[in-house]
Design a protein around this motif. Structure first.
Motif, PDB file in Angstrom:
ATOM      1  N   HIS A   1       0.819  -1.222  -0.036  1.00 24.56           N
ATOM      2  CA  HIS A   1      -0.009  -0.066   0.116  1.00 24.56           C
ATOM      3  C   HIS A   1       0.921   1.232  -0.044  1.00 24.56           C
ATOM      4  O   HIS A   1       2.255   1.260   0.339  1.00 24.56           O
ATOM      5  N   ASP A   2       0.380   2.297  -0.363  1.00 25.73           N
ATOM      6  CA  ASP A   2       0.967   3.654  -0.564  1.00 25.73           C
ATOM      7  C   ASP A   2       1.031   4.471   0.733  1.00 25.73           C
ATOM      8  O   ASP A   2      -0.130   4.601   1.288  1.00 25.73           O
ATOM      9  N   VAL A   3       2.015   5.165   0.964  1.00 27.35           N
ATOM     10  CA  VAL A   3       2.080   6.053   2.190  1.00 27.35           C
ATOM     11  C   VAL A   3       2.599   7.408   1.850  1.00 27.35           C
ATOM     12  O   VAL A   3       3.291   7.511   0.457  1.00 27.35           O
ATOM     13  N   VAL A   4       2.158   8.645   2.307  1.00 24.75           N
ATOM     14  CA  VAL A   4       2.777   9.878   1.889  1.00 24.75           C
ATOM     15  C   VAL A   4       3.688  10.434   2.927  1.00 24.75           C
ATOM     16  O   VAL A   4       3.522  10.450   4.068  1.00 24.75           O
ATOM     17  N   VAL A   5       4.832  10.985   2.410  1.00 29.06           N
ATOM     18  CA  VAL A   5       5.664  11.738   3.165  1.00 29.06           C
ATOM     19  C   VAL A   5       6.165  13.005   2.882  1.00 29.06           C
ATOM     20  O   VAL A   5       6.209  13.249   1.604  1.00 29.06           O
ATOM     21  N   GLN A   6       6.327  13.682   3.735  1.00 27.77           N
ATOM     22  CA  GLN A   6       6.471  15.150   3.263  1.00 27.77           C
ATOM     23  C   GLN A   6       8.158  15.204   3.024  1.00 27.77           C
ATOM     24  O   GLN A   6       8.851  14.844   3.563  1.00 27.77           O
ATOM     25  N   ILE A   7       8.333  15.775   1.935  1.00 27.42           N
ATOM     26  CA  ILE A   7       9.850  16.199   1.612  1.00 27.42           C
ATOM     27  C   ILE A   7      10.381  17.213   2.073  1.00 27.42           C
ATOM     28  O   ILE A   7      10.030  18.535   1.643  1.00 27.42           O
ATOM     29  N   ASP A   8      11.227  17.315   3.243  1.00 27.97           N
ATOM     30  CA  ASP A   8      11.817  18.399   3.967  1.00 27.97           C
ATOM     31  C   ASP A   8      13.266  18.552   3.353  1.00 27.97           C
ATOM     32  O   ASP A   8      13.981  17.401   3.060  1.00 27.97           O
ATOM     33  N   GLU A   9      13.666  19.697   2.952  1.00 29.32           N
ATOM     34  CA  GLU A   9      15.108  19.986   2.764  1.00 29.32           C
ATOM     35  C   GLU A   9      15.982  19.401   3.713  1.00 29.32           C
ATOM     36  O   GLU A   9      16.046  19.759   4.667  1.00 29.32           O
ATOM     37  N   LEU A  10      16.851  18.896   3.199  1.00 38.60           N
ATOM     38  CA  LEU A  10      17.894  18.122   3.978  1.00 38.60           C
ATOM     39  C   LEU A  10      19.126  19.002   4.279  1.00 38.60           C
ATOM     40  O   LEU A  10      19.458  20.231   3.575  1.00 38.60           O
ATOM     41  N   GLU A  11      19.632  19.009   5.362  1.00 38.28           N
ATOM     42  CA  GLU A  11      20.660  19.766   5.977  1.00 38.28           C
ATOM     43  C   GLU A  11      21.902  19.651   4.758  1.00 38.28           C
ATOM     44  O   GLU A  11      22.745  20.462   4.454  1.00 38.28           O
ATOM     45  N   GLU A  12      21.953  18.279   4.672  1.00 41.85           N
ATOM     46  CA  GLU A  12      23.252  17.997   3.812  1.00 41.85           C
ATOM     47  C   GLU A  12      22.707  17.601   2.274  1.00 41.85           C
ATOM     48  O   GLU A  12      22.405  16.209   2.258  1.00 41.85           O
TER      49      GLU A  12
END
Length: 347
Positions: free
Chosen positions: A332-343
């Motif tokens: 099944h699919d889940v959704v994740v927020q894409i936050d800017e990575l520190e590196e």
């Protein structure tokens, strides 16, 4: 202990399997994830996350070395077909850095990625593979001599994720499919994954119709067979298994054990097997951790724990090496927020 998992892409579940394994075993460590796409969902799940060059980039291995040195990585697990050849070629350098690399050696990677030679590879230990032709002329000659008959399948010899796979029902379709596959290879990473010319990187095979199974074969760091997991495929989506049921069929377990013992690979290997009602045929072998392992994990297996143990003290629990039989599973699919990575990028 720090573990580097590469080309994690959407596989947040894999990242979490390793995190959970650390907790179960009682070892402190970090899961470092790396992927060439800055918005890969799995980058949000790592204890440390890096955007690295694609495996075709000359700086790919520089990025791997840099991460391993910076974090004193002790274990490397790749999840992508196309990066395995390059990592295998550089195993010695990585091992000198103290990294246990869970990939087969380079010569075996070349063998299992060449679908045109499966009969030659598997026949010595009585495992079947479809009849294959590595040129259009040979296939047409085989048709004339009644060695094979339509339908035939046309695909790249070192393909991945069902890329470029077509079924031909007559000679015109066969010639068109062959030409199309050659062009596809020229325009894809497959052209960089082998020394062969695109025209030499096509196979034409018997179509084996029937039930399809996934075989996962796991060996230790010395190439000794440890276990296998079998799943009957019930539904596919985008080249991946979407729904399956775990099975512990003796004939399939025997095939998996023969492959593990005779190929002597290091780490994980996945194979696709068809059953036509009388015989089983290996049609594909992938020298890496297959996405379908997640099903067996939910059914009781724990190969991430085994990998950690093999890297640490070598003590693997038998309970990690088994799955429950007859468990039906679906993705099944889940959704994740894409936050800017520190590196964002290793460079």
């Amino acid at each position: 202990m720090n573990i580097l998992i590469t080309s994690t892409a959407r596989r947040i579940d894999f990242v979490n399997f390793f995190k959970d394994a650390f907790k179960e075993i009682g070892i402190d460590g970090k899961i470092i994830v790396a992927d060439p796409e800055h918005n890969a969902p799995s980058l949000q799940a790592g204890d440390e996350s890096y955007v690295i060059p694609h495996q075709t980039d000359p700086k790919y291995m520089d990025a791997i070395y840099e991460i391993c040195k910076k974090h004193s990585v002790q274990c490397l697990v790749p999840l992508n077909d196309w990066e395995v050849p390059k990592l295998s070629e550089h195993k010695e350098e990585l091992e000198q850095l103290g990294v246990s690399v869970f990939t087969p050696n380079a010569d075996l990677v070349d063998q299992v990625r060449d679908k045109g030679k499966y009969r030659e590879l598997l026949k010595p230990f009585d495992v079947n593979a479809p009849r294959s032709y590595i040129s259009l002329n040979d296939a047409e000659e085989g048709l004339k001599n009644n060695e094979v008959s339509f339908p035939l399948i046309v695909k790249p010899r070192n393909g991945s994720a069902s890329m470029g796979v077509e079924i031909a029902h007559d000679i015109e379709e066969l010639r068109f499919a062959h030409q199309h596959a050659v062009q596809l290879i020229k325009e894809s990473p497959l052209d960089d994954a082998t020394y062969k010319k695109p025209e030499e990187n096509i196979i034409i095979q018997d179509v084996i119709e029937g039930e399809k199974f996934s075989l996962d074969i796991f060996n230790d760091l010395d190439g000794n067979f440890l276990t296998s997991f079998i799943r009957k495929q019930l539904d596919m989506r985008g080249g991946d298994v979407d729904r399956c049921i775990t099975v512990n069929t003796p004939e399939l377990l025997d095939i998996a054990q023969k492959m593990g013992e005779n190929l002597g690979h290091i780490g994980y290997m996945n194979a696709d097997v068809y059953y036509d009602g009388s015989d089983y045929y290996v049609i594909d072998i992938n020298p890496r951790f297959g996405g379908g392992y997640a099903f067996s994990h939910i059914a009781g297996a724990n190969i991430p724990a085994a990998i950690i143990a093999l890297t640490d003290d070598g003590k693997v629990k038998n309970s990690w090496l088994t799955q429950r039989d007859g468990v039906e599973l679906a993705r099944h699919d889940v959704v994740v927020q894409i936050d800017e990575l520190e590196e964002q990028n290793i460079f």
